[in-house]
Design a protein around this motif. Structure first.
Motif, PDB file in Angstrom:
ATOM      1  N   PRO A  14       0.825  -1.215   0.000  1.00 46.08           N
ATOM      2  CA  PRO A  14       0.000   0.000   0.000  1.00 46.08           C
ATOM      3  C   PRO A  14       0.855   1.258   0.000  1.00 46.08           C
ATOM      4  N   THR A  15       0.376   2.287  -0.671  1.00 46.00           N
ATOM      5  CA  THR A  15       1.060   3.585  -0.718  1.00 46.00           C
ATOM      6  C   THR A  15       0.449   4.507   0.324  1.00 46.00           C
ATOM      7  N   ASP A  16       1.301   5.129   1.147  1.00 43.89           N
ATOM      8  CA  ASP A  16       0.826   6.011   2.213  1.00 43.89           C
ATOM      9  C   ASP A  16       0.655   7.416   1.664  1.00 43.89           C
ATOM     10  N   THR A  17      -0.593   7.810   1.456  1.00 39.84           N
ATOM     11  CA  THR A  17      -0.892   9.167   0.975  1.00 39.84           C
ATOM     12  C   THR A  17      -1.822   9.911   1.923  1.00 39.84           C
ATOM     13  N   GLU A  18      -2.140   9.314   3.071  1.00 39.39           N
ATOM     14  CA  GLU A  18      -3.093   9.920   3.996  1.00 39.39           C
ATOM     15  C   GLU A  18      -2.371  10.527   5.191  1.00 39.39           C
ATOM     16  N   ALA A  19      -2.816  11.709   5.582  1.00 45.07           N
ATOM     17  CA  ALA A  19      -2.262  12.373   6.765  1.00 45.07           C
ATOM     18  C   ALA A  19      -2.782  11.708   8.033  1.00 45.07           C
ATOM     19  N   PRO A  20      -2.123  11.916   9.162  1.00 45.98           N
ATOM     20  CA  PRO A  20      -2.657  11.405  10.430  1.00 45.98           C
ATOM     21  C   PRO A  20      -4.043  11.981  10.714  1.00 45.98           C
ATOM     22  N   VAL A  21      -4.783  11.291  11.552  1.00 45.02           N
ATOM     23  CA  VAL A  21      -6.128  11.722  11.941  1.00 45.02           C
ATOM     24  C   VAL A  21      -6.126  12.079  13.423  1.00 45.02           C
ATOM     25  N   LEU A  22      -6.620  13.279  13.729  1.00 49.35           N
ATOM     26  CA  LEU A  22      -6.747  13.710  15.119  1.00 49.35           C
ATOM     27  C   LEU A  22      -8.024  13.103  15.685  1.00 49.35           C
ATOM     28  N   GLN A  23      -7.879  12.143  16.592  1.00 45.59           N
ATOM     29  CA  GLN A  23      -9.030  11.436  17.142  1.00 45.59           C
ATOM     30  C   GLN A  23      -9.593  12.112  18.388  1.00 45.59           C
ATOM     31  N   SER A  24      -8.748  12.755  19.164  1.00 46.09           N
ATOM     32  CA  SER A  24      -9.222  13.452  20.362  1.00 46.09           C
ATOM     33  C   SER A  24      -8.282  14.590  20.695  1.00 46.09           C
ATOM     34  N   TRP A  25      -8.807  15.589  21.388  1.00 47.52           N
ATOM     35  CA  TRP A  25      -8.033  16.779  21.747  1.00 47.52           C
ATOM     36  C   TRP A  25      -8.595  17.335  23.041  1.00 47.52           C
ATOM     37  N   ALA A  26      -7.731  17.558  24.031  1.00 50.98           N
ATOM     38  CA  ALA A  26      -8.190  18.038  25.329  1.00 50.98           C
ATOM     39  C   ALA A  26      -7.221  19.076  25.883  1.00 50.98           C
ATOM     40  N   ILE A  27      -7.777  20.031  26.630  1.00 47.16           N
ATOM     41  CA  ILE A  27      -7.012  21.042  27.347  1.00 47.16           C
ATOM     42  C   ILE A  27      -7.425  20.971  28.808  1.00 47.16           C
ATOM     43  N   ASP A  28      -6.461  20.851  29.702  1.00 45.35           N
ATOM     44  CA  ASP A  28      -6.785  20.679  31.116  1.00 45.35           C
ATOM     45  C   ASP A  28      -5.839  21.519  31.980  1.00 45.35           C
ATOM     46  N   PRO A  29      -6.410  22.415  32.798  1.00 43.91           N
ATOM     47  CA  PRO A  29      -7.826  22.750  32.904  1.00 43.91           C
ATOM     48  C   PRO A  29      -8.224  23.783  31.853  1.00 43.91           C
ATOM     49  N   LEU A  30      -9.509  23.925  31.634  1.00 44.86           N
ATOM     50  CA  LEU A  30      -9.998  24.944  30.708  1.00 44.86           C
ATOM     51  C   LEU A  30     -10.048  26.318  31.380  1.00 44.86           C
ATOM     52  N   ARG A  31      -9.997  26.319  32.697  1.00 46.19           N
ATOM     53  CA  ARG A  31      -9.931  27.576  33.460  1.00 46.19           C
ATOM     54  C   ARG A  31      -8.906  27.380  34.557  1.00 46.19           C
ATOM     55  N   ALA A  32      -7.751  28.011  34.403  1.00 46.76           N
ATOM     56  CA  ALA A  32      -6.629  27.793  35.302  1.00 46.76           C
ATOM     57  C   ALA A  32      -6.379  29.035  36.136  1.00 46.76           C
ATOM     58  N   GLU A  33      -6.115  28.823  37.404  1.00 47.17           N
ATOM     59  CA  GLU A  33      -5.862  29.926  38.328  1.00 47.17           C
ATOM     60  C   GLU A  33      -4.365  30.097  38.561  1.00 47.17           C
ATOM     61  N   ILE A  34      -3.942  31.344  38.584  1.00 47.04           N
ATOM     62  CA  ILE A  34      -2.551  31.644  38.889  1.00 47.04           C
ATOM     63  C   ILE A  34      -2.285  31.347  40.364  1.00 47.04           C
ATOM     64  N   ILE A  35      -1.281  30.513  40.621  1.00 47.84           N
ATOM     65  CA  ILE A  35      -0.879  30.177  41.983  1.00 47.84           C
ATOM     66  C   ILE A  35       0.632  30.364  42.084  1.00 47.84           C
ATOM     67  N   ASN A  36       1.057  31.158  43.052  1.00 50.36           N
ATOM     68  CA  ASN A  36       2.485  31.447  43.232  1.00 50.36           C
ATOM     69  C   ASN A  36       3.122  32.017  41.965  1.00 50.36           C
ATOM     70  N   GLY A  37       2.359  32.843  41.252  1.00 50.11           N
ATOM     71  CA  GLY A  37       2.911  33.555  40.108  1.00 50.11           C
ATOM     72  C   GLY A  37       2.855  32.854  38.777  1.00 50.11           C
ATOM     73  N   ALA A  38       2.298  31.641  38.708  1.00 55.87           N
ATOM     74  CA  ALA A  38       2.258  30.917  37.430  1.00 55.87           C
ATOM     75  C   ALA A  38       1.179  29.848  37.482  1.00 55.87           C
ATOM     76  N   THR A  39       0.895  29.266  36.339  1.00 54.04           N
ATOM     77  CA  THR A  39      -0.047  28.154  36.259  1.00 54.04           C
ATOM     78  C   THR A  39       0.374  27.238  35.119  1.00 54.04           C
ATOM     79  N   GLU A  40      -0.124  26.018  35.125  1.00 55.40           N
ATOM     80  CA  GLU A  40       0.218  25.039  34.089  1.00 55.40           C
ATOM     81  C   GLU A  40      -1.034  24.590  33.343  1.00 55.40           C
ATOM     82  N   ILE A  41      -0.894  24.467  32.031  1.00 56.10           N
ATOM     83  CA  ILE A  41      -1.965  23.968  31.170  1.00 56.10           C
ATOM     84  C   ILE A  41      -1.421  22.751  30.433  1.00 56.10           C
TER      85      ILE A  41
END
Length: 199
Positions: A23-50
């Protein structure tokens, strides 16, 4: 100098070609799922992580890498990279990738996903339509908020000290080095990239 001689392939018993099947590979990857955690982040000690997590499938050559373009509330652009080092489970043909951004207090506000690009190991590229993410349940924004007793960072850093060592440089014998030391303070976040211009 070495010499190179060509060997004639005029013998009918010599095999001079071959064929690759499959088989010839002509297809791009497929994004099956996508998540961001948290969607609302609070600054703690001057920074936060997403944390950003994506699942890609590519049945043949496998997922190669991907880049996500982000816009901060102040309009500044950021980039998130997802590659083999960020794969947390699965395989190149079906794997989950995760990366975390640490954001300072100065980035309070709504962040937007501007674009999404990825490619497989064969070079097939994919750029999903972000307007379809809502129907898929994929987030395209998140919010960074300050605690109730912490205002948004609108005060620039302060230069506390600046020193040159040595103060007098003798270049009669050639080039010389000068060490520059600076101390900064900032009320909420931190100094990201200081620059010094000399004339």
């Amino acid at each position: 100098f070495p010499s190179h001689d060509r060997v004639p392939f005029d013998n009918p018993n010599f095999v001079t070609s071959f064929e690759i099947s499959g088989p010839t590979d002509t297809e791009a990857p497929v994004l099956q799922s996508w998540a961001i955690d948290p969607l609302r982040a609070e600054i703690i000690n001057g920074a936060t992580e997403i944390t950003f997590t994506a699942r890609f499938t590519d049945s043949q050559s496998g997922f190669g890498s991907g880049t996500v373009g982000l816009s901060a509330p102040n309009g500044q652009g950021y980039y998130l990279y997802l590659g083999k080092a960020q794969r947390v489970s699965g395989t190149a043909q079906d794997g989950v990738y995760s990366a975390t951004l640490t954001l300072p207090a100065a980035t309070v506000g709504i962040w937007q996903i501007d674009w999404f690009w990825f490619v497989d190991d064969q070079g097939n590229e994919g750029t999903p339509d972000l307007s379809l993410f809502a129907d898929l349940g994929f987030p395209t924004s998140f919010e960074v908020v300050a605690p109730g007793d912490m205002p948004s960072d609108a005060v620039p850093p302060q230069l506390l000290s600046l020193q040159f060592q040595p103060n007098v440089v003798d270049i009669s014998g050639g080039a010389a080095e000068v060490r520059v030391s600076a101390q900064f303070s900032d009320n909420l976040s931190f100094v990201r990239v200081p620059y010094l211009s000399l004339s």
